[in-house]
Write a protein that holds these residues in place. Structure first.
Motif, mmCIF file in Angstrom:
data_model
loop_
_atom_site.group_PDB
_atom_site.id
_atom_site.type_symbol
_atom_site.label_atom_id
_atom_site.label_comp_id
_atom_site.label_asym_id
_atom_site.label_seq_id
_atom_site.Cartn_x
_atom_site.Cartn_y
_atom_site.Cartn_z
ATOM 1 N N SER A 1 8.596 0.347 -2.361
ATOM 2 C CA SER A 1 7.279 0.063 -1.797
ATOM 3 C C SER A 1 7.436 -0.762 -0.527
ATOM 4 O O SER A 1 8.486 -1.388 -0.297
ATOM 5 C CB SER A 1 6.380 -0.655 -2.803
ATOM 6 O OG SER A 1 6.820 -1.974 -3.062
ATOM 7 N N SER A 2 6.414 -0.727 0.287
ATOM 8 C CA SER A 2 6.477 -1.386 1.584
ATOM 9 C C SER A 2 5.097 -1.850 2.004
ATOM 10 O O SER A 2 4.092 -1.168 1.772
ATOM 11 C CB SER A 2 7.034 -0.409 2.625
ATOM 12 O OG SER A 2 6.906 -0.922 3.930
ATOM 13 N N LEU A 3 5.072 -3.031 2.656
ATOM 14 C CA LEU A 3 3.840 -3.494 3.273
ATOM 15 C C LEU A 3 3.691 -2.866 4.645
ATOM 16 O O LEU A 3 2.592 -2.694 5.146
ATOM 17 C CB LEU A 3 3.878 -5.022 3.385
ATOM 18 C CG LEU A 3 2.596 -5.749 3.711
ATOM 19 C CD1 LEU A 3 1.491 -5.383 2.758
ATOM 20 C CD2 LEU A 3 2.845 -7.257 3.669
ATOM 21 N N GLY A 4 4.849 -2.539 5.250
ATOM 22 C CA GLY A 4 4.840 -1.793 6.503
ATOM 23 C C GLY A 4 4.295 -2.533 7.697
ATOM 24 O O GLY A 4 3.672 -1.944 8.577
ATOM 25 N N SER A 5 4.529 -3.839 7.777
ATOM 26 C CA SER A 5 3.998 -4.570 8.915
ATOM 27 C C SER A 5 5.050 -5.500 9.494
ATOM 28 O O SER A 5 6.036 -5.834 8.855
ATOM 29 C CB SER A 5 2.777 -5.392 8.495
ATOM 30 O OG SER A 5 3.195 -6.496 7.719
ATOM 31 N N TYR A 6 4.780 -5.951 10.744
ATOM 32 C CA TYR A 6 5.693 -6.875 11.405
ATOM 33 C C TYR A 6 5.830 -8.161 10.599
ATOM 34 O O TYR A 6 6.915 -8.718 10.452
ATOM 35 C CB TYR A 6 5.166 -7.179 12.804
ATOM 36 C CG TYR A 6 5.956 -8.248 13.521
ATOM 37 C CD1 TYR A 6 5.495 -9.548 13.590
ATOM 38 C CD2 TYR A 6 7.168 -7.945 14.110
ATOM 39 C CE1 TYR A 6 6.224 -10.516 14.242
ATOM 40 C CE2 TYR A 6 7.909 -8.916 14.766
ATOM 41 C CZ TYR A 6 7.425 -10.205 14.842
ATOM 42 O OH TYR A 6 8.145 -11.159 15.477
ATOM 43 N N ALA B 1 0.803 -1.210 0.000
ATOM 44 C CA ALA B 1 0.000 0.000 0.000
ATOM 45 C C ALA B 1 0.846 1.274 0.000
ATOM 46 O O ALA B 1 0.388 2.324 -0.427
ATOM 47 C CB ALA B 1 -0.925 0.006 1.222
ATOM 48 N N THR B 2 2.045 1.168 0.498
ATOM 49 C CA THR B 2 2.878 2.363 0.642
ATOM 50 C C THR B 2 3.920 2.427 -0.469
ATOM 51 O O THR B 2 4.603 1.436 -0.737
ATOM 52 C CB THR B 2 3.580 2.366 2.002
ATOM 53 O OG1 THR B 2 2.613 2.104 3.019
ATOM 54 C CG2 THR B 2 4.210 3.717 2.268
ATOM 55 N N LEU B 3 4.029 3.578 -1.095
ATOM 56 C CA LEU B 3 4.964 3.773 -2.198
ATOM 57 C C LEU B 3 5.753 5.062 -1.959
ATOM 58 O O LEU B 3 5.205 6.061 -1.474
ATOM 59 C CB LEU B 3 4.198 3.849 -3.524
ATOM 60 C CG LEU B 3 5.014 3.978 -4.821
ATOM 61 C CD1 LEU B 3 4.292 3.263 -5.974
ATOM 62 C CD2 LEU B 3 5.303 5.416 -5.180
ATOM 63 N N TYR B 4 7.024 4.999 -2.263
ATOM 64 C CA TYR B 4 7.924 6.132 -2.023
ATOM 65 C C TYR B 4 8.673 6.461 -3.314
ATOM 66 O O TYR B 4 9.068 5.563 -4.065
ATOM 67 C CB TYR B 4 8.968 5.792 -0.962
ATOM 68 C CG TYR B 4 8.422 5.217 0.321
ATOM 69 C CD1 TYR B 4 8.107 3.873 0.419
ATOM 70 C CD2 TYR B 4 8.254 6.017 1.445
ATOM 71 C CE1 TYR B 4 7.631 3.334 1.594
ATOM 72 C CE2 TYR B 4 7.786 5.482 2.636
ATOM 73 C CZ TYR B 4 7.466 4.139 2.698
ATOM 74 O OH TYR B 4 6.988 3.626 3.876
ATOM 75 N N TRP B 5 8.975 7.724 -3.490
ATOM 76 C CA TRP B 5 9.933 8.182 -4.505
ATOM 77 C C TRP B 5 11.105 8.839 -3.783
ATOM 78 O O TRP B 5 10.896 9.714 -2.935
ATOM 79 C CB TRP B 5 9.303 9.195 -5.457
ATOM 80 C CG TRP B 5 8.396 8.613 -6.490
ATOM 81 C CD1 TRP B 5 7.025 8.585 -6.491
ATOM 82 C CD2 TRP B 5 8.791 7.994 -7.724
ATOM 83 N NE1 TRP B 5 6.564 7.991 -7.627
ATOM 84 C CE2 TRP B 5 7.610 7.613 -8.393
ATOM 85 C CE3 TRP B 5 10.028 7.718 -8.326
ATOM 86 C CZ2 TRP B 5 7.632 6.973 -9.646
ATOM 87 C CZ3 TRP B 5 10.039 7.090 -9.556
ATOM 88 C CH2 TRP B 5 8.860 6.729 -10.208
ATOM 89 N N TYR B 6 12.307 8.394 -4.142
ATOM 90 C CA TYR B 6 13.532 8.960 -3.598
ATOM 91 C C TYR B 6 14.377 9.524 -4.734
ATOM 92 O O TYR B 6 14.384 8.991 -5.841
ATOM 93 C CB TYR B 6 14.353 7.901 -2.857
ATOM 94 C CG TYR B 6 13.841 7.546 -1.487
ATOM 95 C CD1 TYR B 6 12.833 6.606 -1.324
ATOM 96 C CD2 TYR B 6 14.381 8.150 -0.358
ATOM 97 C CE1 TYR B 6 12.379 6.279 -0.053
ATOM 98 C CE2 TYR B 6 13.929 7.831 0.911
ATOM 99 C CZ TYR B 6 12.927 6.890 1.052
ATOM 100 O OH TYR B 6 12.470 6.576 2.316
ATOM 101 N N GLN B 7 15.129 10.569 -4.421
ATOM 102 C CA GLN B 7 16.095 11.130 -5.353
ATOM 103 C C GLN B 7 17.497 10.855 -4.803
ATOM 104 O O GLN B 7 17.771 11.171 -3.639
ATOM 105 C CB GLN B 7 15.891 12.646 -5.487
ATOM 106 C CG GLN B 7 16.881 13.335 -6.414
ATOM 107 C CD GLN B 7 16.847 14.848 -6.253
ATOM 108 O OE1 GLN B 7 17.036 15.381 -5.178
ATOM 109 N NE2 GLN B 7 16.580 15.553 -7.362
ATOM 110 N N GLN B 8 18.355 10.244 -5.628
ATOM 111 C CA GLN B 8 19.718 9.980 -5.191
ATOM 112 C C GLN B 8 20.689 10.699 -6.124
ATOM 113 O O GLN B 8 20.891 10.265 -7.272
ATOM 114 C CB GLN B 8 20.022 8.484 -5.143
ATOM 115 C CG GLN B 8 21.403 8.196 -4.553
ATOM 116 C CD GLN B 8 21.715 6.725 -4.418
ATOM 117 O OE1 GLN B 8 21.101 5.870 -5.055
ATOM 118 N NE2 GLN B 8 22.683 6.405 -3.574
ATOM 119 N N ILE B 9 21.269 11.763 -5.630
ATOM 120 C CA ILE B 9 22.294 12.484 -6.373
ATOM 121 C C ILE B 9 23.616 11.746 -6.209
ATOM 122 O O ILE B 9 23.875 11.165 -5.140
ATOM 123 C CB ILE B 9 22.384 13.936 -5.891
ATOM 124 C CG1 ILE B 9 21.087 14.671 -6.253
ATOM 125 C CG2 ILE B 9 23.593 14.661 -6.441
ATOM 126 C CD1 ILE B 9 20.955 16.053 -5.682
#
Lengths: 116, 111
Positions: A94-99, A30-38
């Protein structure tokens, strides 16, 4: 289990042009992230989605960057107009974010953007 | 604002030697992660440390967490060339779910 898919892998554009990146997370995450890596730095969070809602976009340069996650699955990140300092690798995670999932985050292969 | 500091930022070592990478962070945290990144590649998860005193080992790498000192270490035992990569620690602040990364430690292992 399929990983996080990103496209394109590479993109070269001229400054002031626009560009879009696509991400398909792991099914069920359910969780999605965008990261920028210079180059030479650690990834920096741009935006976090929970389903199709934005949780944190405090570090997104909103005058030129935008992101959406329609239907809570795929996501696109857009830059318009691009600047030279936007040259970086854009990572989707992305992450499920659970134990039960071990609180793991899975990263895609990234899109390497070069602005000339 | 959460700060995550790694040191050293660059480490050149000989095969067979031992060394430790340090990760300090500035706020309370529920979880700490270690990742490996090879040149031109994405991030590969190595360890997730969930509690004070947690220790995890995989091959020649061992990670530990001291939440009271806000410190994690990644210890390399008898380094081999295949361990050459950049290693990142990343912290999730208490009450949040986003990763904040350190600048990374570039490890070069030579014969």
């Amino acid at each position: 289990e399929a990983g996080v898919a990103q496209s394109p892998r590479y993109k070269i554009i001229e400054k002031r042009q626009s560009v879009a990146f696509w991400c398909n997370p792991i099914s069920g995450h359910a969780t999605l992230y965008w990261y920028q890596q210079i180059l030479g730095q650690g990834p920096k969070l741009l935006i976090q989605f929970q389903n199709n809602g934005v949780v944190d976009d405090s570090q997104l340069p909103k005058d030129r960057f935008s992101a959406e996650r329609l239907k809570g699955v795929d996501s696109t990140l857009k830059i318009q107009p691009a600047k030279l300092e936007d040259s970086a690798v854009y990572l989707c995670a992305s992450s499920l974010g659970s134990y039960l999932s071990g609180y793991g985050y899975t990263f895609g292969s990234g899109t390497r953007l070069t602005v000339v | 604002e959460l700060k995550v500091e790694q040191n050293p930022l660059f480490l050149s070592m000989q095969e067979g030697k031992n060394y430790t990478i340090y990760c300090n962070y500035s706020t309370t945290s529920d979880r700490l992660y270690w990742y490996r990144q090879d040149p031109g590649k994405s991030l590969e998860s190595l360890f997730v440390l969930l509690s004070n005193g947690a220790v995890k080992q995989e091959g020649r790498l061992m990670a530990s967490l001291d939440t009271k000192a806000r410190l994690s270490t990644l210890h390399i035992t008898a380094a081999v060339h295949d361990l050459s990569a950049t290693y990142f620690c990343a912290v999730v602040p208490s009450g949040y779910s986003t990763l904040t990364f350190g600048k990374g430690t570039m490890l070069l292992v030579s014969p």
